[in-house]
Design an enzyme around this catalytic site. Structure first.
Site, PDB file in Angstrom:
ATOM      1  N   GLU A 158       0.817  -1.212   0.000  1.00  0.00           N
ATOM      2  CA  GLU A 158       0.000   0.000   0.000  1.00  0.00           C
ATOM      3  C   GLU A 158       0.852   1.264   0.000  1.00  0.00           C
ATOM      4  O   GLU A 158       0.534   2.247  -0.675  1.00  0.00           O
ATOM      5  CB  GLU A 158      -0.959  -0.015   1.194  1.00  0.00           C
ATOM      6  CG  GLU A 158      -1.965  -1.150   1.176  1.00  0.00           C
ATOM      7  CD  GLU A 158      -2.729  -1.263  -0.139  1.00  0.00           C
ATOM      8  OE1 GLU A 158      -2.926  -0.233  -0.814  1.00  0.00           O
ATOM      9  OE2 GLU A 158      -3.122  -2.386  -0.503  1.00  0.00           O
ATOM     10  N   HIS A 196      -5.486  -6.610 -11.282  1.00  0.00           N
ATOM     11  CA  HIS A 196      -4.883  -7.620 -10.406  1.00  0.00           C
ATOM     12  C   HIS A 196      -4.602  -8.926 -11.140  1.00  0.00           C
ATOM     13  O   HIS A 196      -3.724  -9.691 -10.742  1.00  0.00           O
ATOM     14  CB  HIS A 196      -5.785  -7.898  -9.202  1.00  0.00           C
ATOM     15  CG  HIS A 196      -5.897  -6.754  -8.238  1.00  0.00           C
ATOM     16  ND1 HIS A 196      -6.866  -5.784  -8.344  1.00  0.00           N
ATOM     17  CD2 HIS A 196      -5.151  -6.439  -7.146  1.00  0.00           C
ATOM     18  CE1 HIS A 196      -6.724  -4.916  -7.361  1.00  0.00           C
ATOM     19  NE2 HIS A 196      -5.694  -5.292  -6.611  1.00  0.00           N
TER      20      HIS A 196
END
Length: 440
Positions: free
Chosen positions: A157, A258
């Site tokens: 992140e 993804h």
């Protein structure tokens, strides 16, 4: 009522297809990290050196209000709350890697303080960067565990934050897959650094520790072997791809960010092993130079990014070019167009879709609003204005955040990024998606 600030995730960790199979979930913690923790008392471990950036961990108290209550800052002792202390250890180690390994002071390169929030939401299966905040859910305890457990989740992140402050790769299609992949690459750099491994010794697993022990999974992603991280009766098999021959054209997950990130992930792993040494000192330096060198645009595709890494590789240019060739990408300054982001598909009555997130899962459910079992849902739908909902003026998704789609009576799907949902819209989505798990 919850405000838009209350629901402000940005770069999430769970892919949409996992959200489709679960409804709430996570994996066993990093085995080697757990062994290290078992071998030495947590409080007795020496502090990891960091950059000059300050950080503060907040506790959202299972709400979605950000940032929450400050509970621990740099220099303060452990609190005994596992999520708080895991976040503190993780941000300390990650800032240290950026400072000592890349000469970068915090995510913006200028020492910006880092704000983190744990215990976000109830049974929240995600982690994200919202442009201001690193946010972590506790998982549902059935499929997913705490998102602070594996240190590479936090590093991933914070990697999104670094991307945002360098070339700001658009979060859709190939540029979005690159955004995800770069975050994974530096997450692996961090994990291997913490474990004292070189590139050859690394396991290249992302999110080992996310799933609960009952889930048949090694991790969420495998950079060395995309598509092999899990194969579970409930979740299905890992659908990530690792070669351009298998590139997935899809409208879900912001154009498969993804799914297709496995291609550049594999290229990074191959390059790191070929260059040798640690990933931070080897391929990590090449990828970072590409990010910051000005040759990568926000809409770069795989070929353009590959060309930037080859140009930045110096004596390792052949090794980097070969790594890209092995995944079917030919470096090209011209490149091709990024794959398009998601569009709508029709449904009946009220259908809610959710895609994106750190795991890249897609979840959907449909309800008949006239069914007595729907209870007061119709009233909530009216309050939320779902029937007249329009796409936001700027529907740009944020990395690793969820994107919600609403379809009433077979009309077009209206897609709204998570950070733009009103409180009522978020509650409608939560209620409808719960039906996919057989509950109301």
């Amino acid at each position: 009522m919850t405000t838009s600030r209350d629901l402000q995730p940005r770069c999430t960790f769970i892919p949409p297809w996992l959200a489709d199979r679960v409804a709430s979930a996570q994996v066993p913690v990093d085995r080697e990290l757990r062994a290290a923790r078992a071998a030495a008392d947590r409080s007795a471990r020496p502090a990891l050196a960091g950059g000059t950036a300050a950080w503060t961990v907040h506790d959202a108290g299972s709400t979605t209000r950000l940032p929450g209550t400050p509970v621990r800052s740099a220099g303060q002792p452990a609190t005994g709350d596992e999520a708080v202390d895991e976040a503190a250890d993780g941000v300390t180690a990650t800032l240290a890697m950026w400072a000592e390994g890349f000469g970068r002071d915090s995510f913006d390169g200028a020492g910006a303080p880092v704000s983190l929030t744990v215990h976000y939401g109830a049974d929240y299966d995600n982690a994200f960067w919202d442009g201001t905040q690193l946010v972590f859910g506790d998982g549902d305890g059935r499929v997913f565990d705490r998102f602070t457990k594996p240190v590479d989740v936090l590093a991933h992140e914070l990697g999104h934050a670094v991307v945002e402050h360098t070339c700001d790769l658009a979060y859709e299609g190939q540029s979005g897959a690159l955004n995800e992949s770069v975050a994974d690459a530096f997450a692996s750099c961090l994990k291997q650094r913490v474990l004292g491994q070189d590139a050859a010794a690394g396991d290249w697993l992302i999110g080992e520790g996310i799933f609960r022990p009952s889930v048949q999974a090694r991790a969420l992603r495998d950079m060395a072997a995309p598509g092999t991280a899990y194969d579970d009766p409930e979740l299905g098999a890992d659908p990530q791809v690792g070669h351009m021959d298998d590139y997935v054209d899809t409208t879900d997950d912001n154009g498969g960010v993804h799914l297709n990130s496995g291609i550049p992930n594999k290229a990074f792993q191959l390059a790191a092993v070929a260059i040798g040494g640690t990933s931070v000192e080897g391929a990590g330096q090449v990828w970072y130079a590409a990010l910051t060198g000005g040759a990568v645009s926000s809409t770069a595709d795989f070929a353009q990014f590959a060309a930037a890494t080859v140009a930045a590789a110096g004596e390792h240019a052949d090794a980097v070019a070969q790594a890209w060739a092995q995944v079917g990408v030919e470096p090209s300054a011209a490149g091709g167009a990024s794959r398009p982001g998601p569009d709508g598909s029709a449904a009946r009555t009220l259908r809610v879709e959710r895609s994106g997130g750190f795991a890249g899962r897609t979840q959907s459910a449909e309800v008949d609003l006239d069914d007595p079992a729907a209870g007061d849902l119709r009233g909530l739908v009216d309050e939320a204005g779902i029937a007249t909902l329009r796409a936001p003026a700027d529907p740009t998704p944020k990395p690793d955040m969820f994107v919600y789609g609403f379809c009433v009576d077979g009309g077009d799907v209206v897609r709204v990024p998570e950070h733009l949902l009103t409180g009522a819209q978020a509650e409608v989505a939560r209620r409808v998606l719960r039906t996919a798990d057989g509950t109301r």
